[in-house]
Scaffold this motif. Structure first.
Motif, PDB file in Angstrom:
ATOM      1  N   TYR A 238     -22.462 -44.438  47.303  1.00 39.19           N
ATOM      2  CA  TYR A 238     -22.720 -43.028  47.131  1.00 39.19           C
ATOM      3  C   TYR A 238     -20.872 -42.633  47.037  1.00 39.19           C
ATOM      4  N   MET A 239     -20.403 -42.057  45.212  1.00 33.83           N
ATOM      5  CA  MET A 239     -19.999 -41.553  45.516  1.00 33.83           C
ATOM      6  C   MET A 239     -19.390 -40.237  44.849  1.00 33.83           C
ATOM      7  N   GLN A 240     -20.178 -39.000  46.085  1.00 27.38           N
ATOM      8  CA  GLN A 240     -20.208 -37.728  46.447  1.00 27.38           C
ATOM      9  C   GLN A 240     -19.189 -37.204  47.604  1.00 27.38           C
ATOM     10  N   VAL A 241     -18.857 -36.508  47.286  1.00 22.24           N
ATOM     11  CA  VAL A 241     -18.045 -36.250  48.860  1.00 22.24           C
ATOM     12  C   VAL A 241     -19.539 -35.325  49.656  1.00 22.24           C
ATOM     13  N   LEU A 242     -19.950 -35.675  50.843  1.00 21.38           N
ATOM     14  CA  LEU A 242     -20.813 -34.979  51.626  1.00 21.38           C
ATOM     15  C   LEU A 242     -20.224 -33.986  51.883  1.00 21.38           C
ATOM     16  N   SER A 243     -20.684 -32.661  52.205  1.00 21.66           N
ATOM     17  CA  SER A 243     -20.057 -31.164  52.623  1.00 21.66           C
ATOM     18  C   SER A 243     -20.238 -31.243  54.458  1.00 21.66           C
TER      19      SER A 243
ATOM     20  N   LEU B 206     -23.601 -30.986  56.040  1.00 29.63           N
ATOM     21  CA  LEU B 206     -24.388 -32.081  55.552  1.00 29.63           C
ATOM     22  C   LEU B 206     -24.226 -32.886  56.753  1.00 29.63           C
ATOM     23  N   CYS B 207     -22.471 -33.420  56.879  1.00 25.34           N
ATOM     24  CA  CYS B 207     -21.973 -34.686  57.792  1.00 25.34           C
ATOM     25  C   CYS B 207     -21.431 -33.958  59.469  1.00 25.34           C
ATOM     26  N   GLN B 208     -21.945 -32.725  59.241  1.00 24.50           N
ATOM     27  CA  GLN B 208     -22.520 -32.319  60.692  1.00 24.50           C
ATOM     28  C   GLN B 208     -23.817 -31.898  61.286  1.00 24.50           C
TER      29      GLN B 208
ATOM     30  N   ILE C  52     -24.099 -43.847  57.708  1.00 16.98           N
ATOM     31  CA  ILE C  52     -22.891 -45.307  57.680  1.00 16.98           C
ATOM     32  C   ILE C  52     -22.109 -45.291  56.252  1.00 16.98           C
ATOM     33  N   ASN C  53     -21.385 -45.080  56.280  1.00 18.47           N
ATOM     34  CA  ASN C  53     -20.044 -45.245  53.737  1.00 18.47           C
ATOM     35  C   ASN C  53     -20.149 -46.478  53.987  1.00 18.47           C
ATOM     36  N   ILE C  54     -19.564 -47.272  53.398  1.00 18.78           N
ATOM     37  CA  ILE C  54     -18.710 -48.454  52.800  1.00 18.78           C
ATOM     38  C   ILE C  54     -18.165 -47.705  51.773  1.00 18.78           C
TER      39      ILE C  54
ATOM     40  N   GLY D 124     -10.043 -42.044  49.064  1.00 18.43           N
ATOM     41  CA  GLY D 124     -10.348 -41.683  48.290  1.00 18.43           C
ATOM     42  C   GLY D 124     -10.801 -42.446  46.883  1.00 18.43           C
ATOM     43  N   GLY D 125     -10.614 -41.771  46.200  1.00 18.39           N
ATOM     44  CA  GLY D 125     -11.508 -42.569  44.995  1.00 18.39           C
ATOM     45  C   GLY D 125      -9.987 -43.650  44.369  1.00 18.39           C
ATOM     46  N   ARG D 126     -10.972 -44.499  43.365  1.00 15.24           N
ATOM     47  CA  ARG D 126     -10.588 -45.106  42.709  1.00 15.24           C
ATOM     48  C   ARG D 126      -8.977 -47.037  43.958  1.00 15.24           C
TER      49      ARG D 126
ATOM     50  N   TYR E 264     -18.644 -44.171  59.716  1.00 16.53           N
ATOM     51  CA  TYR E 264     -19.183 -43.612  59.814  1.00 16.53           C
ATOM     52  C   TYR E 264     -18.597 -42.318  59.482  1.00 16.53           C
ATOM     53  N   VAL E 265     -19.488 -41.345  58.393  1.00 17.09           N
ATOM     54  CA  VAL E 265     -19.000 -40.081  57.529  1.00 17.09           C
ATOM     55  C   VAL E 265     -18.760 -38.808  58.285  1.00 17.09           C
ATOM     56  N   THR E 266     -17.825 -38.551  58.204  1.00 12.73           N
ATOM     57  CA  THR E 266     -16.951 -37.221  58.875  1.00 12.73           C
ATOM     58  C   THR E 266     -16.708 -36.349  57.839  1.00 12.73           C
ATOM     59  N   ALA E 267     -16.598 -35.188  57.946  1.00 11.68           N
ATOM     60  CA  ALA E 267     -16.226 -33.626  56.959  1.00 11.68           C
ATOM     61  C   ALA E 267     -14.972 -34.409  56.526  1.00 11.68           C
ATOM     62  N   ASP E 268     -14.250 -35.112  56.878  1.00  9.52           N
ATOM     63  CA  ASP E 268     -12.946 -35.504  56.851  1.00  9.52           C
ATOM     64  C   ASP E 268     -12.623 -36.703  55.870  1.00  9.52           C
ATOM     65  N   LEU E 269     -13.028 -37.081  54.194  1.00  9.92           N
ATOM     66  CA  LEU E 269     -12.837 -38.012  53.669  1.00  9.92           C
ATOM     67  C   LEU E 269     -12.684 -39.595  54.169  1.00  9.92           C
TER      68      LEU E 269
HETATM   69  N1  LIG Z   1     -18.069 -36.144  53.926  1.00  9.62           N
HETATM   70  C1  LIG Z   1     -18.005 -37.606  53.134  1.00  9.62           C
HETATM   71  N2  LIG Z   1     -18.418 -37.449  51.980  1.00  9.62           N
HETATM   72  C2  LIG Z   1     -18.374 -39.108  51.750  1.00  9.62           C
HETATM   73  C3  LIG Z   1     -17.422 -39.685  52.295  1.00  9.62           C
HETATM   74  C4  LIG Z   1     -16.849 -39.431  53.603  1.00  9.62           C
HETATM   75  O1  LIG Z   1     -15.772 -41.018  54.226  1.00  9.62           O
HETATM   76  N3  LIG Z   1     -17.102 -38.658  53.728  1.00  9.62           N
HETATM   77  N4  LIG Z   1     -16.967 -41.483  52.110  1.00  9.62           N
HETATM   78  C5  LIG Z   1     -17.547 -40.992  50.362  1.00  9.62           C
HETATM   79  C6  LIG Z   1     -17.499 -42.283  49.777  1.00  9.62           C
HETATM   80  N5  LIG Z   1     -15.836 -42.736  49.215  1.00  9.62           N
HETATM   81  C7  LIG Z   1     -15.314 -43.156  48.972  1.00  9.62           C
HETATM   82  O2  LIG Z   1     -15.483 -44.153  50.294  1.00  9.62           O
HETATM   83  C8  LIG Z   1     -15.413 -41.883  48.045  1.00  9.62           C
HETATM   84  C9  LIG Z   1     -16.458 -41.312  47.666  1.00  9.62           C
HETATM   85  C10 LIG Z   1     -16.376 -40.406  46.452  1.00  9.62           C
HETATM   86  C11 LIG Z   1     -14.961 -39.601  46.465  1.00  9.62           C
HETATM   87  C12 LIG Z   1     -14.801 -38.732  45.361  1.00  9.62           C
HETATM   88  O3  LIG Z   1     -13.672 -38.231  45.238  1.00  9.62           O
HETATM   89  N6  LIG Z   1     -16.202 -38.300  44.142  1.00  9.62           N
HETATM   90  C13 LIG Z   1     -15.591 -37.111  43.563  1.00  9.62           C
HETATM   91  C14 LIG Z   1     -16.503 -37.055  42.817  1.00  9.62           C
HETATM   92  C15 LIG Z   1     -16.851 -38.491  42.070  1.00  9.62           C
HETATM   93  C16 LIG Z   1     -18.085 -38.708  40.623  1.00  9.62           C
HETATM   94  O4  LIG Z   1     -18.427 -37.959  40.525  1.00  9.62           O
HETATM   95  O5  LIG Z   1     -17.649 -39.987  40.020  1.00  9.62           O
HETATM   96  C17 LIG Z   1     -16.283 -35.528  44.470  1.00  9.62           C
HETATM   97  O6  LIG Z   1     -17.044 -35.839  45.292  1.00  9.62           O
HETATM   98  O7  LIG Z   1     -15.587 -34.771  43.697  1.00  9.62           O
HETATM   99  C18 LIG Z   1     -13.688 -40.787  46.894  1.00  9.62           C
HETATM  100  C19 LIG Z   1     -14.404 -41.154  48.026  1.00  9.62           C
HETATM  101  C20 LIG Z   1     -18.959 -40.767  50.406  1.00  9.62           C
HETATM  102  N7  LIG Z   1     -19.553 -39.031  51.032  1.00  9.62           N
END
Ligand SMILES: Nc1nc2c(c(=O)[nH]1)N[C@@H](CN(C=O)c1ccc(C(=O)N[C@@H](CCC(=O)O)C(=O)O)cc1)CN2
Length: 282
Positions: free
Chosen positions: A170-175, A178-180, A187-189, A199-201, A220-225
């Motif tokens: 799931y490729m969106q950073v959670l707030s 939500l993480c708290q 759990i994230n892969i 991060g991305g790519r 485990y997912v935390t606020a720190d990516l």
């Molecule tokens: N709070 C967290 N959220 C998420 C984590 C995390 O560790 N903490 N892991 C990611 C998964 N991930 C890598 O494993 C990852 C996902 C997304 C991005 C990213 O930069 N996303 C962009 C949008 C990209 C798009 O729209 O395609 C963004 O959110 O602005 C980096 C790493 C899942 N969430």
């Protein structure tokens, strides 16, 4: 008979193992698996006991009695009934290999969970998921609609009484919020051998660096990516000829296997947290 798991973390001292195992035995438990570890740096003690106990013993009653009888400094102790399967939501974006792998393992009863639903910011896997007889939640998101989308996601997690969220690419950073709220329950892969290439790519980053090993990390997912406590990792050897697309293909199986292993460890209550790290009794 049913199986309970007792996970205990506390400041270390002599005699903890014998007193806890004696307590379990005198409470009618038959210990079938045990693991202990002491971190000699900070003198913290970690223990996992799996024991059979009579069906008539309720988890609530056992926990209540344990609170009265077992107490150690700085103790965190949890007991789980393995016959009560955690309710799970899987989240996915565009790439479905981890989702597909989890759906298959679930269909052959390899994952002791109750898979309730799949949520995604794309509709790509709607028919696949519904074909499995599962709920599919389409949660589109843009940078402007993130708070609303997350509010809808949290409502679903509450309404469906979700115990565990699996981010299966799931490729969106959670707030932070939500993480708290879901601390230790997401759990994230990540498709790299963390802490490299956060991060991305990450495969493009790996290509640019010319590394000879690529990998995947479940955490485990935390606020720190990509900083959360690591649960499982694996690597594959590559060479100079591997393009980023080759790495994506090589990484698919590694990601799926690493995530499935981490989920199974979680469902079997084999993971204990040690600050920002994990202690795992396999
Ligand atoms: N709070 C967290 N959220 C998420 C984590 C995390 O560790 N903490 N892991 C990611 C998964 N991930 C890598 O494993 C990852 C996902 C997304 C991005 C990213 O930069 N996303 C962009 C949008 C990209 C798009 O729209 O395609 C963004 O959110 O602005 C980096 C790493 C899942 N969430």
């Amino acid at each position: 008979m049913k199986k309970f798991v007792l996970n205990l973390v506390c400041d270390d001292s002599a005699g903890i193992i014998s007193s806890v195992t004696s307590y379990v035995t005198t409470s009618g438990g038959n210990i079938i698996e045990s693991g202990q570890y002491v971190d000699l740096d900070d003198k913290r003690f970690f223990m996992r006991l799996c024991f059979e106990i009579n069906d008539s013993v309720t988890l609530k009653a056992f926990q209540k009695d344990l609170e009265v009888n077992i107490s150690y400094p700085e103790m965190v102790c949890n007991v789980y009934d393995l016959s009560i399967k955690p309710r799970v939501m899987i989240m996915v974006s565009q790439l479905g290999h981890c989702l597909n792998d989890l759906l298959y393992r679930y269909s052959i009863d390899q994952l002791p969970m109750e898979l309730v639903s799949v949520a995604s910011n794309h509709e790509r896997y709607k028919s696949r998921v519904e074909h499995e007889g599962l709920e599919f939640h389409y949660l589109p998101i843009t940078p402007d609609t993130k708070p609303e989308q997350e509010a809808e996601l949290l409502k679903l997690i509450d309404d469906e009484n979700i115990d565990l969220v699996i981010l299966a690419r799931y490729m969106q950073v959670l707030s932070d919020n939500l993480c708290q709220k879901m601390s230790g329950k997401i759990i994230n892969i990540h498709h790299s051998f963390l802490p490299s290439f956060k991060g991305g790519r990450p495969y493009h980053q790996a290509r640019d660096k010319g590394v000879k090993l690529i990998g995947a990390t479940a955490h485990y997912v935390t606020a720190d990516l990509d900083e959360g406590p690591i649960i499982e990792q694996d690597v594959k050897r590559i060479d100079h000829a591997a393009s980023a697309s080759d790495m994506v293909a090589i990484g698919r199986d590694t990601e799926s296997q690493v995530l499935a292993k981490a989920v199974k460890l979680q469902l079997e209550r084999r993971i204990l947290l040690h600050d920002h790290r994990t202690v795992i009794f396999q």
